[in-house]
Design an enzyme around this catalytic site. Sequence first.
Site, PDB file in Angstrom:
ATOM      1  N   LYS A 142       1.011  -1.889   0.124  1.00  0.00           N
ATOM      2  CA  LYS A 142      -0.347  -0.067  -0.048  1.00  0.00           C
ATOM      3  C   LYS A 142       0.841   1.805  -0.038  1.00  0.00           C
ATOM      4  O   LYS A 142       0.684   2.126  -0.343  1.00  0.00           O
ATOM      5  CB  LYS A 142      -0.551  -0.295   1.140  1.00  0.00           C
ATOM      6  CG  LYS A 142      -2.355  -1.183   1.264  1.00  0.00           C
ATOM      7  CD  LYS A 142      -2.771  -1.468   0.274  1.00  0.00           C
ATOM      8  CE  LYS A 142      -3.924  -2.535   1.050  1.00  0.00           C
ATOM      9  NZ  LYS A 142      -3.451  -3.649   0.462  1.00  0.00           N
TER      10      LYS A 142
HETATM   11  C1  LIG Z   1      -4.415  -4.728   0.314  1.00  0.00           C
HETATM   12  C2  LIG Z   1      -3.827  -6.394   0.611  1.00  0.00           C
HETATM   13  C3  LIG Z   1      -3.974  -7.358  -0.379  1.00  0.00           C
HETATM   14  C4  LIG Z   1      -4.789  -6.900  -1.671  1.00  0.00           C
HETATM   15  O1  LIG Z   1      -5.131  -5.989  -2.582  1.00  0.00           O
HETATM   16  P1  LIG Z   1      -6.028  -5.510  -3.545  1.00  0.00           P
HETATM   17  O2  LIG Z   1      -5.419  -4.430  -3.999  1.00  0.00           O
HETATM   18  O3  LIG Z   1      -7.338  -4.713  -2.042  1.00  0.00           O
HETATM   19  O4  LIG Z   1      -6.825  -6.783  -3.570  1.00  0.00           O
HETATM   20  C5  LIG Z   1      -3.354  -8.088  -0.756  1.00  0.00           C
HETATM   21  N1  LIG Z   1      -1.851  -8.597   0.240  1.00  0.00           N
HETATM   22  C6  LIG Z   1      -1.293  -7.536   1.357  1.00  0.00           C
HETATM   23  C7  LIG Z   1      -0.448  -7.441   2.105  1.00  0.00           C
HETATM   24  C8  LIG Z   1      -2.609  -5.891   1.268  1.00  0.00           C
HETATM   25  O5  LIG Z   1      -2.371  -5.121   2.136  1.00  0.00           O
END
Ligand SMILES: *Cc1c(COP(=O)(O)O)cnc(C)c1O
Length: 495
Positions: free
Chosen positions: A113
Amino acid sequence: MHYESTRDSERRVTPAGAILMGLSEDGGLFVPEVIPTLPEGALSELREMNYRQRAVYVMRLFLPDYSVAELTDTVSRAYSPGGFDTPAIAPVKMLDRNTGFLELWHGPTCAFKDMALQVLPRLLTSAAAKNGEKRQICILVATSGDTGKAALEGFANVEGTRILVFYPRDGVSHIQKLQMTSQEGRNVGVCAVNGNFDDAQTTVKEIFSDPGLREELSRRGWMLSSANSINWGRLLPQIVYYVSAYCDLLNAGDIREGERVNFCVPTGNFGDILAGYYARRMGVPINRLICASNKNDVLTDFLHTGVYDKNRDFYTTVSPSMDILVSSNLERLLYELSGRNDRETAGYMASLKEQGRYQVSRGIREGLDSLFAAGSCDDQETKAVIARTYANGGYLIDTHTAVAYGVLEKYRRETGDDTLAVVVSTASPYKFCGAVLEALGERPETAGPELIGRLEQVSGVPAPRPLKALLGKSVRFDRSFDREQLPGVVRDFLA
Ligand SMILES: *Cc1c(COP(=O)(O)O)cnc(C)c1O
């Protein structure tokens, strides 16, 4: 270039407008009216660039109303040596001849993120200035664990903004919770919600589409915006790492020019994998996008049957950032695959709201079948993948990445497709110490940050610095609320 709403393509805004608003007032998501393609020879040029230059190159194509100087400044601050612990920013580690891991967790909060949330605050404050916006911006975030912390870290002490994060009280790991509840900064707030992630996300969407509340806050000088992956400013920086990974594979000689690769993506809200779809549309030679789910396998079923049905049990798993039954960003894909049909897309979303399910048209199904594959792994399989991967050469992966790698292995067995595949590695294993230790055969009795040292001892892999620093941090935010109370919480936060 303009952006339009997936539910009403007549609603057009500038790129900066799309980023500032986050979500269209009709409840739709903003998408660019055309998806720019990489010009002839672009990949040869991009290969020679570093990550920051690649980011400016790609983002410029989608944001013509931002100057190159502005984007360069945004990107240099976001992907700085102070924030990321590797100059490559998003390196690809090859595990064997045809399997790579795109490590997206070298940023300040150790999850992918950061790739977008280090960029979004500056895109957003510039957007406010471009739109002559006088009000201050309040960011509301519903998080399944990682977004919350990454958004807090991105927005902490950013002038003209406040940020309020809602997380499901029992739905995040101990370390994720402590990362959020110990957040420093004078403009931040964090609350637990009594419910799961979907409860938190649905409530935040309701707050956004409550005209009365918006108006009341507006009179008091506040506008609401979102840092969730429904905001275009979240998605765009994610397209960059697909382009960049392809360049890195070329540079390392792992693939030849024009050779197609697969990406396997651990998926929750469908943001990460959707960015891969846009990269493919731009012209990056991607063969298949493999969508990996945990036991909450609503997307796997959808991609196999064309029926999206959230009327099912919700499971809490060892990969909490994927414990999601409503994948918001899928709406953008439906819009594209329906031939940019706003009525059809709005119809699916209405049906999802009313019946909790929808079935897509034949045309969309054909589009899905030609681009995507899907599979899921339960917790036991996930832990076995972590153990196996560590045993074969000491590479330690987190629970989300392990779901993806497990699904890739199944996909390869079932299809015989041995195209070079990149597993998108979304978090440091140290964010999920308890489950990773269990995978390695340990029996941790506690769940706190003290497990970080234990995992270091057991694995011999050093922990990221920001997570080690959690030891000794104190909790600033410890209140939890029912869904119905959240609008009041927002009012108080901005009082
Ligand atoms: C948010 C997240 C995901 C999923 O990603 P999306 O964009 O919501 O599909 C997968 N792994 C981790 C560690 C995340 O923080």
